[in-house]
Design a protein around this motif. Structure first.
Motif, PDB file in Angstrom:
ATOM      1  N   UNK A  99     -48.598  38.359  10.148  1.00  0.00           N
ATOM      2  CA  UNK A  99     -48.039  39.631   9.673  1.00  0.00           C
ATOM      3  C   UNK A  99     -46.712  39.947  10.372  1.00  0.00           C
ATOM      4  N   UNK A 100     -45.809  40.571   9.640  1.00  0.00           N
ATOM      5  CA  UNK A 100     -44.487  40.875  10.198  1.00  0.00           C
ATOM      6  C   UNK A 100     -44.073  42.304   9.881  1.00  0.00           C
ATOM      7  N   UNK A 101     -43.162  42.810  10.712  1.00  0.00           N
ATOM      8  CA  UNK A 101     -42.510  44.098  10.481  1.00  0.00           C
ATOM      9  C   UNK A 101     -41.034  43.940  10.806  1.00  0.00           C
ATOM     10  N   UNK A 102     -40.182  44.518   9.975  1.00  0.00           N
ATOM     11  CA  UNK A 102     -38.751  44.555  10.246  1.00  0.00           C
ATOM     12  C   UNK A 102     -38.371  45.988  10.614  1.00  0.00           C
ATOM     13  N   UNK A 103     -37.834  46.163  11.819  1.00  0.00           N
ATOM     14  CA  UNK A 103     -37.335  47.470  12.266  1.00  0.00           C
ATOM     15  C   UNK A 103     -35.824  47.468  12.058  1.00  0.00           C
ATOM     16  N   UNK A 104     -35.367  48.243  11.111  1.00  0.00           N
ATOM     17  CA  UNK A 104     -33.959  48.264  10.717  1.00  0.00           C
ATOM     18  C   UNK A 104     -33.211  49.315  11.534  1.00  0.00           C
ATOM     19  N   UNK A 105     -32.174  48.871  12.254  1.00  0.00           N
ATOM     20  CA  UNK A 105     -31.357  49.788  13.063  1.00  0.00           C
ATOM     21  C   UNK A 105     -30.030  50.010  12.332  1.00  0.00           C
ATOM     22  N   UNK A 106     -29.942  51.126  11.645  1.00  0.00           N
ATOM     23  CA  UNK A 106     -28.791  51.418  10.797  1.00  0.00           C
ATOM     24  C   UNK A 106     -27.501  51.485  11.608  1.00  0.00           C
ATOM     25  N   UNK A 107     -26.518  50.718  11.153  1.00  0.00           N
ATOM     26  CA  UNK A 107     -25.200  50.742  11.768  1.00  0.00           C
ATOM     27  C   UNK A 107     -25.033  49.876  12.989  1.00  0.00           C
ATOM     28  N   UNK A 108     -26.115  49.303  13.502  1.00  0.00           N
ATOM     29  CA  UNK A 108     -26.031  48.530  14.748  1.00  0.00           C
ATOM     30  C   UNK A 108     -25.559  47.107  14.484  1.00  0.00           C
TER      31      UNK A 108
END
Length: 209
Positions: A176-185
């Motif tokens: 299982x996976x999760x993507x944590x998106x850091x906007x603008x980074x």
């Protein structure tokens, strides 16, 4: 063997640790990278023993990128996990920033002929999917051999791979996976509006349970 043997620094929680988190650095950095310190502080605040450590190439010389050291660096990951197993009866989470995350994921994936290093979860920051501007040189061939929960924390402006590319790569992982998106980074995951360590730790704990 102890934390000093892997050139590591431990961030201890106030009570008995729930488990151990191992984090290592990117190609041009070391265990004292500000992001690693913040991440380890966050994990310790959540009740985990967090260790930031230098890969073997960085132990050999204080500056400069890795060169021909991938096999030794993967062995360094295995050594760190061995130390962690001696420190806890709980879960062991491993990962790192950029090159350090890639080496950790490769150590866990192993090769086609044998099993990899055993951990309970991976937490990867700014995974370098390919060199900037060279998407044809993908660094994803080992991902299908990863069977443990894996968190990818990634900036939307990272030149080493976009969010769409990362999402496709994460889908290759068997676990299982999760993507944590850091906007603008960008690649350093710097953000003035988002608490990156909190978001990453939250995601890892959700995936682990």
């Amino acid at each position: 063997m102890n934390v000093a043997d892997i050139s590591g620094v431990a961030h201890a929680p106030a009570a008995t640790p729930a488990g151990v988190v191992l984090l290592t650095h990117g190609a041009g950095s070391n265990r004292d990278a500000p992001m690693l310190i913040r991440l380890c502080d966050e994990w310790a605040a959540r009740g985990w023993l967090a260790i930031r450590y230098d890969l073997p190439y960085r132990r050999r010389r204080p500056k400069g990128p890795p060169s021909g050291s991938a096999a030794a660096d993967r062995a360094g990951v295995a050594e760190a996990v061995s130390v962690a197993r001696e420190l806890t009866d709980g879960p062991v989470i491993a990962g790192g920033h950029s090159y350090g995350g890639r080496m950790t994921s490769m150590a866990v994936a192993g090769d086609e002929a044998g099993a990899g290093v055993a951990v309970d979860a991976l937490t990867l920051f700014s995974y370098p999917l390919h060199p900037p501007g060279k998407p044809e040189r993908a660094r994803t061939e080992h991902l299908p051999r990863i069977g443990v929960p894996t968190v990818f924390t990634h900036g939307t402006k990272d030149p080493f791979g976009g969010i769409d590319e990362l999402t496709a790569a994460a889908a290759l992982v068997a676990g299982p996976t999760t993507v944590v998106e850091i906007t603008g980074a960008r690649h350093d995951l710097g953000s003035k509006t988002l608490d990156v360590p909190k978001l990453a730790v939250d995601a890892a704990l959700r995936l682990l349970t």
